[in-house]
Design a protein around this motif. Structure first.
Motif: not given
Length: 310
Positions: A175-197
Motif C-alpha cells: 500500500m505504501v508503494s503506491g504513494e509518492k515516495l522520496p527517491k531514497q526508497v529503492k526497493a520493496i520486499v513483501e511476504d504473504c500480504g493480501y490483495s485488499s482488506v
C-alpha cells in the motif's frame, strides 16, 4: 381482521429480531477484526527460533523513535537498531496483524546480520503504540511514509531505504508503494500480504464463520468507517496501489497459505508494472517462509535488497 393484525405483529417482530441479530453480527465482526486485542501481542505460540531472536533483540542497544499517526494525535513508537558498521542503508520492517516490532525479531536480526540499520515500527493499535483501532495497513501506509522521512532526516539525504513486511505488514508496504515516495526508497520486499482488506475479510468471514461475504461486509464497512477512518469496500487495496508503484518489488508467498490464500500472490504480482520478482515457497503455511527456509530466505531477500540498495 384480528387474525391479520396478529400476523402483522408477528411479521414485524420477526423483522425486528432479524435486524437486531444482523446488527449484532456486524458489531461483533467490527470488534473482532478492528479493535485492539487486550490479551498480548499476537505472539501466542512463538517458535523456538523466534524466542531465541527475541532474546537476542532484548540484549541489543536499540533506540526508541516516536511520531504521531498521520491525521491523529495517536503516538506511534518504533525500535531502531543501527548497524554494527555505520551505513546509510536502512530497512523499515512492517509487522503483521495483532503483531508488533517484538514479533519481527527474526527479520530484524536477519537484516542486522546483513549490515543494515533496521527500523521496526509498532502500527496503530499495536505493540507500544497508541490507538484503539487496527486499520489493516491502509491508514498505516501514511505513517510509514512519515517513518521514511524520519530515517532520511536522522540518517542523511544519502540514505538508501528498503521496505519490508510480512502478512499485514506485507500488505502495508504494498500500500505504501503506491504513494509518492522520496527517491531514497529503492526497493520493496513483501511476504504473504493480501490483495485488499476486503478480500482478506471475505476470506476470514467464509473460512472462520462459514458466512457469505455480502451483505455483511458492505454493512460492516459502513459501521466501521467512522472508527478506522475509511470504507474498506472502496479503499484498502494493495492491488490498486501496486499499479502505481515505480520501484522494484519482490513478492513472497507460501504455497500452503490458507490464511492469506496463495492465489492473492498472483493478483498482486499481475498488478505490478515495475521490475518484479516472485517466489512461491514450497510446503509453507502463512508467514512461515523464513522459518521453513531460513538460509534460502535470507539469501534471496538479501540479494534483492543488495541489488537495489548498493
Amino acid at each position: 381482521m384480528k387474525k391479520r393484525s396478529i400476523l402483522k405483529k408477528i411479521a414485524l417482530a420477526v423483522i425486528v429480531v432479524i435486524v437486531a441479530v444482523y446488527a449484532a453480527a456486524n458489531a461483533y465482526l467490527i470488534n473482532y477484526a478492528f479493535v485492539r486485542p487486550s490479551d498480548g501481542d499476537g505472539n501466542d505460540r512463538p517458535s523456538k527460533v523466534l524466542v531465541k531472536n527475541q532474546k537476542w533483540l532484548s540484549k541489543q542497544r536499540t533506540y526508541l523513535w516516536e511520531q504521531k499517526a498521520v491525521g491523529t494525535d495517536i503516538k506511534l513508537k518504533a525500535v531502531y537498531l543501527p548497524a554494527e558498521t555505520k551505513t546509510n542503508k536502512t530497512i523499515i520492517v512492517a509487522h503483521g496483524y495483532h503483531g508488533s516490532s517484538y514479533n519481527m525479531a527474526s527479520y530484524i536480526r536477519m537484516f542486522h546480520n546483513q549490515g543494515y540499520n533496521v527500523l521496526s515500527p509498532d502500527d496503530r493499535a499495536s505493540g507500544k503504540s497508541g490507538g484503539r483501532f487496527i486499520t489493516f495497513g491502509w491508514k498505516d501506509r501514511l505513517d510509514y511514509c512519515r517513518w521514511v522521512k524520519q530515517v532520511i532526516k536522522k540518517n542523511g539525504n544519502d540514505s538508501r531505504i528498503g521496505l519490508f513486511g510480512v502478512s499485514m505488514g506485507g500488505a502495508t508496504v504494498m500500500m505504501v508503494s503506491g504513494e509518492k515516495l522520496p527517491k531514497q526508497v529503492k526497493a520493496i520486499v513483501e511476504d504473504c500480504g493480501y490483495s485488499s482488506v476486503y478480500d482478506e475479510l471475505s476470506t476470514q468471514l467464509t473460512d472462520q464463520f462459514g458466512l457469505p461475504k455480502e451483505p455483511i461486509l458492505s454493512t460492516a464497512a459502513l459501521f466501521a468507517s467512522p472508527f478506522i477512518g475509511y470504507n474498506f469496500t472502496k479503499e484498502g487495496s494493495s492491488v490498486a496501489q501496486l499499479r502505481k508503484n515505480k520501484r522494484p518489488i519482490f513478492l513472497i508467498h507460501g504455497d500452503s497459505d490458507d490464511f492469506v490464500p496463495t492465489s492473492m500472490l498472483q493478483k498482486n504480482y499481475d498488478a505490478v508494472r515495475s521490475t518484479k520478482e516472485k517466489w512461491v515457497v514450497k510446503n509453507t503455511r502463512h508467514a512461515n517462509a523464513y522459518y521453513t527456509h531460513p538460509k534460502e530466505y535470507a539469501r534471496k531477500v538479501g540479494k534483492f535488497f543488495g541489488k537495489y540498495l548498493d
